[in-house]
Motif scaffolding. Sequence first.
Motif, PDB file in Angstrom:
ATOM      1  N   ALA A 169       0.832  -1.205   0.000  1.00  0.00           N
ATOM      2  CA  ALA A 169       0.000   0.000   0.000  1.00  0.00           C
ATOM      3  C   ALA A 169       0.870   1.260   0.000  1.00  0.00           C
ATOM      4  CB  ALA A 169      -0.926  -0.007   1.214  1.00  0.00           C
ATOM      5  N   TYR A 170       1.948   1.240   0.793  1.00  0.00           N
ATOM      6  CA  TYR A 170       2.841   2.395   0.829  1.00  0.00           C
ATOM      7  C   TYR A 170       3.474   2.631  -0.541  1.00  0.00           C
ATOM      8  CZ  TYR A 170       7.022   5.175   1.690  1.00  0.00           C
ATOM      9  OH  TYR A 170       8.009   6.134   1.624  1.00  0.00           O
ATOM     10  N   LEU A 171       3.965   1.568  -1.155  1.00  0.00           N
ATOM     11  CA  LEU A 171       4.612   1.701  -2.451  1.00  0.00           C
ATOM     12  C   LEU A 171       3.624   2.200  -3.498  1.00  0.00           C
ATOM     13  CD1 LEU A 171       7.397   1.204  -3.724  1.00  0.00           C
ATOM     14  CD2 LEU A 171       6.600  -1.070  -4.392  1.00  0.00           C
ATOM     15  N   ALA A 172       2.384   1.712  -3.445  1.00  0.00           N
ATOM     16  CA  ALA A 172       1.367   2.174  -4.393  1.00  0.00           C
ATOM     17  C   ALA A 172       1.120   3.668  -4.235  1.00  0.00           C
ATOM     18  CB  ALA A 172       0.073   1.394  -4.178  1.00  0.00           C
ATOM     19  N   ALA A 173       1.039   4.140  -3.000  1.00  0.00           N
ATOM     20  CA  ALA A 173       0.804   5.558  -2.754  1.00  0.00           C
ATOM     21  C   ALA A 173       1.955   6.407  -3.261  1.00  0.00           C
ATOM     22  CB  ALA A 173       0.575   5.799  -1.264  1.00  0.00           C
ATOM     23  N   GLN A 174       3.191   5.936  -3.047  1.00  0.00           N
ATOM     24  CA  GLN A 174       4.355   6.696  -3.475  1.00  0.00           C
ATOM     25  C   GLN A 174       4.474   6.720  -4.991  1.00  0.00           C
ATOM     26  OE1 GLN A 174       6.443   8.486  -1.327  1.00  0.00           O
ATOM     27  NE2 GLN A 174       4.757   7.938   0.044  1.00  0.00           N
ATOM     28  N   ALA A 191       8.002   5.045 -11.309  1.00  0.00           N
ATOM     29  CA  ALA A 191       6.975   4.037 -11.557  1.00  0.00           C
ATOM     30  C   ALA A 191       7.261   3.269 -12.846  1.00  0.00           C
ATOM     31  CB  ALA A 191       5.604   4.701 -11.618  1.00  0.00           C
ATOM     32  N   ARG A 192       7.097   3.913 -13.974  1.00  0.00           N
ATOM     33  CA  ARG A 192       7.448   3.353 -15.279  1.00  0.00           C
ATOM     34  C   ARG A 192       6.972   1.918 -15.456  1.00  0.00           C
ATOM     35  NH1 ARG A 192      13.549   3.790 -14.585  1.00  0.00           N
ATOM     36  NH2 ARG A 192      12.838   3.175 -12.520  1.00  0.00           N
ATOM     37  N   GLY A 193       5.758   1.633 -15.051  1.00  0.00           N
ATOM     38  CA  GLY A 193       5.199   0.308 -15.258  1.00  0.00           C
ATOM     39  C   GLY A 193       5.802  -0.761 -14.384  1.00  0.00           C
ATOM     40  N   VAL A 194       5.841  -0.538 -13.088  1.00  0.00           N
ATOM     41  CA  VAL A 194       6.417  -1.510 -12.157  1.00  0.00           C
ATOM     42  C   VAL A 194       5.614  -2.804 -12.192  1.00  0.00           C
ATOM     43  CG1 VAL A 194       6.901  -2.016  -9.733  1.00  0.00           C
ATOM     44  CG2 VAL A 194       7.361   0.264 -10.648  1.00  0.00           C
ATOM     45  N   ARG A 195       6.323  -3.917 -12.251  1.00  0.00           N
ATOM     46  CA  ARG A 195       5.692  -5.244 -12.185  1.00  0.00           C
ATOM     47  C   ARG A 195       6.042  -5.859 -10.834  1.00  0.00           C
ATOM     48  NH1 ARG A 195       8.163  -8.017 -17.313  1.00  0.00           N
ATOM     49  NH2 ARG A 195       9.877  -6.603 -16.807  1.00  0.00           N
ATOM     50  N   LEU A 196       5.051  -5.928  -9.969  1.00  0.00           N
ATOM     51  CA  LEU A 196       5.268  -6.380  -8.595  1.00  0.00           C
ATOM     52  C   LEU A 196       4.764  -7.813  -8.425  1.00  0.00           C
ATOM     53  CD1 LEU A 196       6.012  -5.822  -5.608  1.00  0.00           C
ATOM     54  CD2 LEU A 196       3.700  -4.895  -5.320  1.00  0.00           C
ATOM     55  N   THR A 197       5.631  -8.681  -7.924  1.00  0.00           N
ATOM     56  CA  THR A 197       5.274 -10.058  -7.610  1.00  0.00           C
ATOM     57  C   THR A 197       5.368 -10.252  -6.106  1.00  0.00           C
ATOM     58  OG1 THR A 197       6.091 -10.896  -9.734  1.00  0.00           O
ATOM     59  CG2 THR A 197       5.863 -12.485  -7.934  1.00  0.00           C
ATOM     60  N   LEU A 198       4.301 -10.765  -5.514  1.00  0.00           N
ATOM     61  CA  LEU A 198       4.273 -11.043  -4.085  1.00  0.00           C
ATOM     62  C   LEU A 198       4.347 -12.555  -3.894  1.00  0.00           C
ATOM     63  CD1 LEU A 198       1.302  -8.669  -3.174  1.00  0.00           C
ATOM     64  CD2 LEU A 198       3.748  -8.129  -3.163  1.00  0.00           C
ATOM     65  N   ILE A 199       5.229 -12.983  -3.009  1.00  0.00           N
ATOM     66  CA  ILE A 199       5.393 -14.416  -2.733  1.00  0.00           C
ATOM     67  C   ILE A 199       4.977 -14.678  -1.297  1.00  0.00           C
ATOM     68  CG2 ILE A 199       7.018 -16.336  -2.617  1.00  0.00           C
ATOM     69  CD1 ILE A 199       8.700 -14.975  -4.708  1.00  0.00           C
ATOM     70  N   GLU A 200       3.980 -15.529  -1.140  1.00  0.00           N
ATOM     71  CA  GLU A 200       3.462 -15.853   0.183  1.00  0.00           C
ATOM     72  C   GLU A 200       3.238 -17.353   0.286  1.00  0.00           C
ATOM     73  OE1 GLU A 200       3.503 -15.500   3.248  1.00  0.00           O
ATOM     74  OE2 GLU A 200       2.517 -13.556   3.378  1.00  0.00           O
ATOM     75  N   ALA A 201       3.254 -17.858   1.506  1.00  0.00           N
ATOM     76  CA  ALA A 201       3.109 -19.292   1.740  1.00  0.00           C
ATOM     77  C   ALA A 201       1.725 -19.773   1.315  1.00  0.00           C
ATOM     78  CB  ALA A 201       3.337 -19.612   3.217  1.00  0.00           C
ATOM     79  N   PHE A 218      -2.482  -1.121  -5.586  1.00  0.00           N
ATOM     80  CA  PHE A 218      -1.277  -1.101  -6.427  1.00  0.00           C
ATOM     81  C   PHE A 218      -1.625  -1.251  -7.906  1.00  0.00           C
ATOM     82  CE2 PHE A 218       2.593  -2.498  -8.428  1.00  0.00           C
ATOM     83  CZ  PHE A 218       3.575  -1.795  -7.755  1.00  0.00           C
ATOM     84  N   ALA A 219      -2.693  -1.967  -8.210  1.00  0.00           N
ATOM     85  CA  ALA A 219      -3.075  -2.191  -9.603  1.00  0.00           C
ATOM     86  C   ALA A 219      -3.352  -0.886 -10.347  1.00  0.00           C
ATOM     87  CB  ALA A 219      -4.299  -3.099  -9.666  1.00  0.00           C
ATOM     88  N   ARG A 220      -3.554   0.205  -9.618  1.00  0.00           N
ATOM     89  CA  ARG A 220      -3.793   1.498 -10.264  1.00  0.00           C
ATOM     90  C   ARG A 220      -2.510   2.113 -10.800  1.00  0.00           C
ATOM     91  NH1 ARG A 220      -6.506   2.660  -5.091  1.00  0.00           N
ATOM     92  NH2 ARG A 220      -8.635   1.819  -5.190  1.00  0.00           N
ATOM     93  N   VAL A 221      -1.344   1.654 -10.306  1.00  0.00           N
ATOM     94  CA  VAL A 221      -0.078   2.265 -10.722  1.00  0.00           C
ATOM     95  C   VAL A 221       0.855   1.262 -11.406  1.00  0.00           C
ATOM     96  CG1 VAL A 221      -0.170   4.009  -8.914  1.00  0.00           C
ATOM     97  CG2 VAL A 221       0.988   1.845  -8.464  1.00  0.00           C
ATOM     98  N   GLY A 222       0.531  -0.026 -11.390  1.00  0.00           N
ATOM     99  CA  GLY A 222       1.394  -1.027 -12.006  1.00  0.00           C
ATOM    100  C   GLY A 222       0.736  -2.394 -11.959  1.00  0.00           C
ATOM    101  N   ASP A 223       1.465  -3.406 -12.396  1.00  0.00           N
ATOM    102  CA  ASP A 223       0.963  -4.775 -12.381  1.00  0.00           C
ATOM    103  C   ASP A 223       1.320  -5.436 -11.056  1.00  0.00           C
ATOM    104  OD1 ASP A 223       0.029  -4.512 -14.990  1.00  0.00           O
ATOM    105  OD2 ASP A 223       1.962  -5.147 -15.836  1.00  0.00           O
TER     106      ASP A 223
END
Length: 475
Positions: free
Chosen positions: A73-78, A86-96, A111-116
């Motif tokens: 959420a913080y990264l999306a706001a920034q 930003a330049r089309g950031v592609r963010l992958t989250l890895i969780e158990a 985050f989907a409003r500013v990147g993938d």
Amino acid sequence: MHLLEEKAAVATGPAAGLRNFAQEHKSDAGYLDVAANGRGEEKGLLMLRALRRVPHAGPRVVEVGPGGGAAVAYLAAQLGGDTAPARGVRLTLIEAPGVVSRSLQAAMQQFARVGDCELRHGFAQDIAALLPEPVDVISASALMHEVYSYGGGYSGLHTMIRTLPRVLAPGGCFAYRDVYAVDGPTLHERVTQSYHSRAWLLFLRLFTPQYLAEGTHPYHHAEDELVARQNSRIVDVAALDPDTSAVISAPIGLFREIQRHFITFRDHVWRSGALGVVPELDGDLAADWIDFRGGHKRVHFRLDADAAWLPRPHRMMLPAMSEPYAGHRTIDSDIFDMVTDVALLAFLNAVESGDSTCRQVWETWLLREGRETYAYLTLDQLLTAFVEHSAAAGTDTVLLPVQAGDIDRVNRHYYNRFLKQLPNPLRDAKQLVLFANVPRADVAGMRAALDALAARCGKPSLARMYRAITKGDNS
């Protein structure tokens, strides 16, 4: 961070996994969405700094163990307010597998409003298989101490460090955040501390023998023995008299562990409602500071009528010492600490006497937190380990901080204020390090990194780093 736990149970065998790890408690929605979902700015700070160093568009970013999504959420706001990185950031989250957080889902939508943004399920120790191509930035909070605690001790930790250069692109960054250890050359340095608070003494009696017997920790040498004295006589820590001051000699790292675990225990009991209060943990009420740097604030809470186990004077004290405020109550944090210290003592006495309600709260905390080792490396040791083991990864790159500002520490003002009641408090903080995956051929980058390290590490450690960088191994 929750990725490692099921993996650890597999890697270390069923009995060890059951003893050392509690998947259910670590994955509880209340823990993920509330207790483990703060400090978004702190978690995302290094990610944002790393992104500014990526020279191309469409940077690939990975967060390992996003928990409740505070950093997302913080990264999306920034990124939403600053288009440059930003330049089309592609963010992958890895969780158990099986870990679900409602607040993380909300953060992903933001985050989907500013990147993938995508969520992949897997274990941190399998990160090489989860990331089929190198990425630009990997961020993790508490990853290393959980690898150490549940994934094979130092061996698992070193294996993880050797894996990171293989999944990072040359010049990519690993943003690391974990619990700060202590100042000093080693966690095994013997120091002497005194304890006077009855609640602390009772906690020492209940927690320390269990941690030393069952936790993953490095305090196994003869010189690491904990020696407690009361009335000038050596006593077993399991037999400490909470009505008598104690003088204890032990490694400084062990004292750091005891202190840190007391803090997590205190917060857990408070959040559980067992002390007769339900705290306000979200929004402005959770950060009603009187003096931020002094750690002094107002505590907002609601009374919990179900805490019937508490003696009547304790149930009367909080209403008497607090004031009504917009449908709940508020109290000065200094007064709250004094009142709840008495309630904590009553809680621990109830645990020892077998009260089922209090025992369940204690066991839940013990399963989730009580066997973890937080401060397993000093900063000097941490930096040296990253250089030596990343240099042995076979990638012709080395993980190094390349600027002085890449190594930072964020003090926990609220907890440090609380710890002042101890005669020998050890500073509570978070350690932040931004490692770059520097190619050995980048002479200027290597020189800048060694300059940054020279201000943080001793000469023997610098010599070990130089040998690893130039020879490509740590033999």
